[in-house]
Design an enzyme around this catalytic site. Structure first.
Site, PDB file in Angstrom:
ATOM      1  N   HIS A 279     -36.509 -15.143  43.260  1.00  0.00           N
ATOM      2  CA  HIS A 279     -37.690 -15.077  42.399  1.00  0.00           C
ATOM      3  C   HIS A 279     -37.261 -14.393  41.107  1.00  0.00           C
ATOM      4  O   HIS A 279     -36.116 -13.965  40.982  1.00  0.00           O
ATOM      5  CB  HIS A 279     -38.849 -14.352  43.092  1.00  0.00           C
ATOM      6  CG  HIS A 279     -38.609 -12.898  43.387  1.00  0.00           C
ATOM      7  ND1 HIS A 279     -37.585 -12.447  44.194  1.00  0.00           N
ATOM      8  CD2 HIS A 279     -39.273 -11.775  42.968  1.00  0.00           C
ATOM      9  CE1 HIS A 279     -37.641 -11.125  44.273  1.00  0.00           C
ATOM     10  NE2 HIS A 279     -38.648 -10.705  43.538  1.00  0.00           N
ATOM     11  N   ASP A 283     -35.653  -6.870  38.630  1.00  0.00           N
ATOM     12  CA  ASP A 283     -34.603  -6.185  39.400  1.00  0.00           C
ATOM     13  C   ASP A 283     -33.701  -7.190  40.130  1.00  0.00           C
ATOM     14  O   ASP A 283     -32.659  -6.806  40.670  1.00  0.00           O
ATOM     15  CB  ASP A 283     -35.194  -5.162  40.396  1.00  0.00           C
ATOM     16  CG  ASP A 283     -36.253  -5.739  41.319  1.00  0.00           C
ATOM     17  OD1 ASP A 283     -37.125  -6.482  40.830  1.00  0.00           O
ATOM     18  OD2 ASP A 283     -36.215  -5.439  42.530  1.00  0.00           O
ATOM     19  N   HIS A 284     -34.063  -8.468  40.095  1.00  0.00           N
ATOM     20  CA  HIS A 284     -33.251  -9.504  40.741  1.00  0.00           C
ATOM     21  C   HIS A 284     -32.516 -10.387  39.727  1.00  0.00           C
ATOM     22  O   HIS A 284     -31.696 -11.213  40.107  1.00  0.00           O
ATOM     23  CB  HIS A 284     -34.125 -10.389  41.641  1.00  0.00           C
ATOM     24  CG  HIS A 284     -34.742  -9.622  42.770  1.00  0.00           C
ATOM     25  ND1 HIS A 284     -34.353  -9.787  44.069  1.00  0.00           N
ATOM     26  CD2 HIS A 284     -35.693  -8.646  42.777  1.00  0.00           C
ATOM     27  CE1 HIS A 284     -35.053  -8.970  44.843  1.00  0.00           C
ATOM     28  NE2 HIS A 284     -35.865  -8.259  44.081  1.00  0.00           N
ATOM     29  N   ASP A 391     -37.764 -10.937  48.381  1.00  0.00           N
ATOM     30  CA  ASP A 391     -38.855  -9.960  48.479  1.00  0.00           C
ATOM     31  C   ASP A 391     -40.052 -10.669  49.087  1.00  0.00           C
ATOM     32  O   ASP A 391     -40.489 -11.696  48.579  1.00  0.00           O
ATOM     33  CB  ASP A 391     -39.245  -9.445  47.086  1.00  0.00           C
ATOM     34  CG  ASP A 391     -38.222  -8.467  46.526  1.00  0.00           C
ATOM     35  OD1 ASP A 391     -37.186  -8.254  47.181  1.00  0.00           O
ATOM     36  OD2 ASP A 391     -38.472  -7.932  45.424  1.00  0.00           O
ATOM     37  N   HIS A 455     -32.706  -3.442  49.659  1.00  0.00           N
ATOM     38  CA  HIS A 455     -33.891  -3.283  48.829  1.00  0.00           C
ATOM     39  C   HIS A 455     -34.797  -2.239  49.491  1.00  0.00           C
ATOM     40  O   HIS A 455     -36.008  -2.379  49.552  1.00  0.00           O
ATOM     41  CB  HIS A 455     -34.602  -4.651  48.738  1.00  0.00           C
ATOM     42  CG  HIS A 455     -35.527  -4.816  47.565  1.00  0.00           C
ATOM     43  ND1 HIS A 455     -36.793  -4.286  47.557  1.00  0.00           N
ATOM     44  CD2 HIS A 455     -35.398  -5.471  46.394  1.00  0.00           C
ATOM     45  CE1 HIS A 455     -37.397  -4.623  46.421  1.00  0.00           C
ATOM     46  NE2 HIS A 455     -36.569  -5.334  45.696  1.00  0.00           N
TER      47      HIS A 455
HETATM   48 ZN   LIG Z   1     -39.731  -8.806  43.690  1.00  0.00          ZN
HETATM   49 ZN   LIG Z   2     -37.295  -6.620  44.153  1.00  0.00          ZN
END
Ligand SMILES: [Zn+2]
Ligand SMILES: [Zn+2]
Length: 487
Positions: A279, A283-284, A391, A455
């Site tokens: 996604h 942060d990814h 996530d 995570h």
């Molecule tokens: Zn996320």
């Molecule tokens: Zn995340």
């Protein structure tokens, strides 16, 4: 050694597929002398050359020694089962002030290196020490230039905990060293997983955690990224293989370079050509510019192929536009560069099988993580199935994608830490992420070979407590992942 006193508790030899690991005997003198006087072997070791008299004294001292005695070293003799030949040794020292902690050292005769024998020996010795002597932690210290030793420790899943700078004087120079360590619980968890892993397949698959962090800027946890690396087994040797990156959080390129240096060459810059995005949370993906540009500057000569959810194409177009001046200057200026490596091919995918090549088949499954398209991935290779949750919060049907996998790499937050969060944040976390209790329930149904937490949202809870929250409701093997762990 006819005058040797009877030992307190006799150490029984350990046997592995190819080795017999026993105590030293007086007859080992010539073979040990050869090992201890080989200048190449000695180069990165703390010990100096030993003469015959010193070896004899050493063998006498070992005749009555036993492993597991606080404050003392015990030296295991590593021999071949077929010929009985002494091929190396492994020393273990229990700290006097806390014998639950130990340090390990090892040497393998040069002609026997590169065959996995040191790994085989250390596996047996570590299991013996953890199980029989209830050691909690075993540390290993190695010269940063000792590639063989580093590779061995990485393959045994020791965790690199730190690096010293010119803190040890060895053979006429100040040297830098890495500190590695293994704990009993980590060893036991990974042993269960190894027992399930099928060997002697056409391929060998592993997952390397490149970033286990969240938006919280923890210096030890870079942004979300995992590499699935598939190597082909060819005539007893493994090919370099192909790396498939999942997410590109900040730090992904540097972590990949580190993993390459530690023995996974598929993660060297030219190999970073396949990326799958779960996604588009920052942060990814905040490492994406770096992943597009730096490997190109470092001579990646292939297009980067990205599979991402809707919105990925716009993201990449804007990044390339933002870096337009950099790309133009490098291409048109004096800097040697190729015309391919900065290019990106984007495929926006929907749920289903999204990728297939000779090594791997990748299936994307929809997850629930806010209002936008977000996915998890299931990688199927010749030898393993690896699921990466991305996530997500738990929802009906999610667990179907986890069933029968060898490795489940899952996001998680602490249920205990959650209680301390403000109500508006609790609403958000519960709607988009998975608690330890929820994950324990999912894993109990899915029964993965190994559950790896990434995570992690700790919110003040210790790592040990986070794992305990899972273990309270899940009996299978679970490990809390760190950057550069590989499974
Ligand atoms: Zn996320
Ligand atoms: Zn995340």
């Amino acid at each position: 050694m006819n005058a040797a006193p009877a030992p307190r508790s006799t150490f029984q030899p350990l046997t592995t597929e190819r080795l017999l690991i026993r105590r030293f005997l007086a007859t080992d003198l010539p073979a040990l002398l050869a090992i201890r006087t080989d200048p190449e072997l000695r180069r990165f070791q703390a010990w100096d050359a030993m003469d015959e008299a010193a070896i004899r004294r050493f063998l006498e001292s070992m005749a009555a020694a036993e492993p597991g005695v606080a404050g003392e070293w015990f030296q295991f003799a590593i021999t071949l089962r077929t010929s009985g030949e002494l091929i190396g040794d492994c020393g273990l020292h229990l700290l006097a002030e806390d014998p639950r902690q130990a340090e390990i050292g090892y040497t393998l005769s040069r002609q026997f290196q590169g065959q996995g024998l040191a790994k085989e020996a250390l596996r047996a010795i570590l299991t013996y020490m953890f199980q029989r002597h209830q050691v909690h932690r075993i540390a290993a210290i190695t010269d940063v230039r000792n590639r063989g030793s580093i590779k061995l420790l990485e393959r045994l899943n020791f965790r690199r905990e730190g690096r010293t700078h010119q803190a040890f004087w060895n053979k006429g120079e100040w040297v830098d060293e890495y500190l590695y360590a293994m704990t009993a619980s980590r060893w036991e968890t990974l042993r269960e997983n190894r027992a399930r892993t099928r060997t002697k397949q056409e391929t060998a698959t592993k997952a390397v955690l490149l970033g286990t962090g969240t938006p919280n800027p923890d210096p030890y946890r870079h942004g979300s990224a995992v590499a699935v690396v598939v190597q082909r087994n060819e005539e007893g040797k493994q090919s370099q293989g192909q790396a498939y990156l999942v997410d590109a959080g900040p730090g992904v390129v540097r972590r990949a370079a580190d993993a390459a240096e530690r023995g996974t060459p598929a993660l060297a810059m030219p190999g970073l050509t396949r990326l799958f995005l779960t996604h588009l949370h920052s942060d990814h993906i905040a490492g994406l510019s770096d992943l597009i540009l730096s490997p190109w500057v470092l001579e990646r000569n292939e297009t980067l192929v990205i599979y991402g959810p809707q919105g990925t194409k716009a993201l990449v177009d804007h990044l390339l536009a933002a870096h337009g001046e950099d790309i133009r200057e490098r291409r048109e200026g004096l800097e040697p560069s190729n015309d391919q490596g900065y290019r990106v091919e984007v495929h926006e995918y929907e749920a289903g099988q999204i990728y297939r090549d000779d090594f791997v088949q990748v299936e994307a499954f929809r997850v629930e993580h806010g209002t936008w398209p977000a996915f998890g991935f299931r990688f199927t290779t010749g030898d393993r199935t690896v699921v990466i949750s991305g996530d997500t919060r738990p929802f009906d049907g999610l667990v179907e994608h986890y069933r029968e996998c060898d490795l489940l790499i899952h996001e998680v937050y602490s249920a205990e830490g959650f209680e301390r969060r403000p109500p508006e944040w609790q609403r958000y976390h519960a709607a988009v992420h998975t608690s330890t209790q929820e994950l324990a329930a999912l894993a109990t149904i899915a029964q993965p070979g190994l559950l790896v937490l990434v995570h992690q949202l700790f919110w003040g809870v210790s790592e040990e407590a986070l794992v305990a929250e899972i273990r309270a409701a899940y009996a299978g093997p679970v490990i809390s992942g760190h950057d550069l762990d590989q499974f």
